[in-house]
Design an enzyme around this catalytic site. Structure first.
Site, PDB file in Angstrom:
ATOM      1  N   ALA A  69      13.030   7.249  -7.421  1.00 38.06           N
ATOM      2  CA  ALA A  69      12.211   7.522  -6.230  1.00 38.06           C
ATOM      3  C   ALA A  69      10.740   7.257  -6.529  1.00 38.06           C
ATOM      4  O   ALA A  69      10.098   8.059  -7.203  1.00 38.06           O
ATOM      5  CB  ALA A  69      12.406   8.971  -5.782  1.00 38.06           C
ATOM      6  N   HIS A  88      -5.535   6.431  -5.925  1.00 37.34           N
ATOM      7  CA  HIS A  88      -5.015   7.445  -6.852  1.00 37.34           C
ATOM      8  C   HIS A  88      -6.097   7.947  -7.799  1.00 37.34           C
ATOM      9  O   HIS A  88      -7.126   7.287  -7.983  1.00 37.34           O
ATOM     10  CB  HIS A  88      -3.860   6.862  -7.672  1.00 37.34           C
ATOM     11  N   HIS A  89      -5.788   9.054  -8.458  1.00 41.04           N
ATOM     12  CA  HIS A  89      -6.615   9.599  -9.553  1.00 41.04           C
ATOM     13  C   HIS A  89      -6.783   8.549 -10.655  1.00 41.04           C
ATOM     14  O   HIS A  89      -5.936   7.643 -10.791  1.00 41.04           O
ATOM     15  CB  HIS A  89      -5.934  10.859 -10.112  1.00 41.04           C
ATOM     16  N   LYS A 114      -4.091   7.415 -13.659  1.00 41.43           N
ATOM     17  CA  LYS A 114      -2.846   6.682 -13.382  1.00 41.43           C
ATOM     18  C   LYS A 114      -2.792   5.407 -14.214  1.00 41.43           C
ATOM     19  O   LYS A 114      -3.779   4.666 -14.300  1.00 41.43           O
ATOM     20  CB  LYS A 114      -2.749   6.365 -11.887  1.00 41.43           C
TER      21      LYS A 114
END
Ligand SMILES: NC(=O)C1=CN([C@@H]2O[C@H](COP(=O)(O)OP(=O)(O)OC[C@H]3O[C@@H](n4cnc5c(N)ncnc54)[C@H](OP(=O)(O)O)[C@@H]3O)[C@@H](O)[C@H]2O)C=CC1
Ligand SMILES: O=C(O)C1=N[C@H](C(=O)O)C[C@H](O)C1
EC number: 1.17.1.8
Length: 267
Positions: free
Chosen positions: A126, A156-157, A160
């Protein structure tokens, strides 16, 4: 409901630590062991932040873990290389993987699908466990039937590792399945600064933003004559992913096949 015995790989991580909380707080889940590349042989309760969690051994070697611990499901929240090795090894030992780790290649997914078919075992990969993100992807797929000009912006942060995000790739794949290939932008456009137009997937462009302060966000922009449509999802914490992890663990026990994407198991 029957008890589901679970191993978590990556328990000290941002997602892994949240998954430890989920599993230990769920009555019909049992945290049987964790896999970490540190603290081999210790108990999870010896690790800072997990003092209240008793009787959970830490293993570094997945084979040793699977030989010594009875388990039904492996939740992997690590890195793509480690996650792939864990998923393959779990299946070898008849343990069903639920993988949230992103960055798997098409070849990785095909290999896991083959193993699942051979072993008749369930496995769920997932790219995003947040129900809102799954809806964002499905709504985008629906919109793509009518709007063929699309740009995906994922944010994103800055810790990542992979870009583009697994969610952005999955969104592009879902859109591609319903949209005729169309090269985005002007036919003669030229980047005067390399990367200005982002990555390309089937003619669509994907832009990856990395900033401290962000968690996980994506907007899909659709353009047409005189109008635009924006579909956006935001995760403001890692708890947002946990209801999806719970559903995936429960569902993988009922499936004997490979599933890529939570949208395939949600009613
Ligand atoms: N599907 C989804 O909904 C979501 C997926 N993700 C994905 O999940 C993954 C993890 O993300 P996140 O939690 O933010 O990352 P973190 O870096 O916080 O966590 C990863 C953890 O894995 C550990 N690790 C590294 N190698 C091994 C190994 N061989 N065995 C066991 N553990 C290991 C790391 O340890 P150390 O720090 O010591 O190296 C770290 O604790 C990423 O791929 C991310 O993209 C993230 C959010 C949601
Ligand atoms: O690393 C993250 O944080 C996230 N990773 C997943 C992805 O790559 O899509 C899911 C979510 O976006 C958070």
């Amino acid at each position: 409901m029957n008890e589901i015995k679970i191993i978590i790989a990556g328990p000290r991580g941002r997602m892994g630590s949240e998954a430890v909380q989920l599993v230990t707080a769920t009555a019909h889940f049992k945290l049987a062991a964790v896999l970490d590349h540190k603290n081999d042989g210790m108990m999870l309760s010896d690790v800072a932040g997990f003092q209240s969690i008793s009787n959970v051994p830490i293993y570094t070697d997945i084979e040793k873990c699977l030989q010594e611990v009875e388990a039904d499901v492996l939740i992997d929240l690590t890195t793509p290389e480690v996650g792939m090795y864990h998923a393959k090894t779990a299946l070898e030992y008849n343990v069903r993987p639920v993988v949230g780790t992103t960055g798997f290649t098409k070849e990785n997914l095909a290999e896991l699908e083959d193993i699942c078919r051979e072993k008749e075992l369930g496995c769920i990969i997932a790219p995003n466990f947040a129900i809102g993100a799954v809806l964002m992807m499905k709504f985008s797929q629906l919109a793509a039937k009518y709007f063929h000009d699309i740009e995906i912006i994922e944010m994103h942060h800055d810790q990542k590792l992979d870009a583009p995000s697994g969610t952005a790739v999955k969104t592009a794949e879902m859109i591609s399945a319903v949209r005729e290939t169309k090269k985005q932008g002007h036919a003669n456009e030229k980047e005067t600064l390399k990367g200005a137009r982002g990555a390309e997937y089937d003619g669509m462009h994907i832009h990856s933003v990395r900033l401290p302060g962000l968690i996980a966000h994506q907007q899909v922009l659709f353009g047409s004559d005189g109008q635009t449509l924006t579909i956006r999802h935001d995760s403001y914490n890692r708890a947002s992913f946990m209801s999806g992890v719970k559903v995936a663990v429960e569902t993988v026990m009922k499936h004997n096949n490979f599933v890529y994407g939570l949208e395939n198991i949600l009613d």
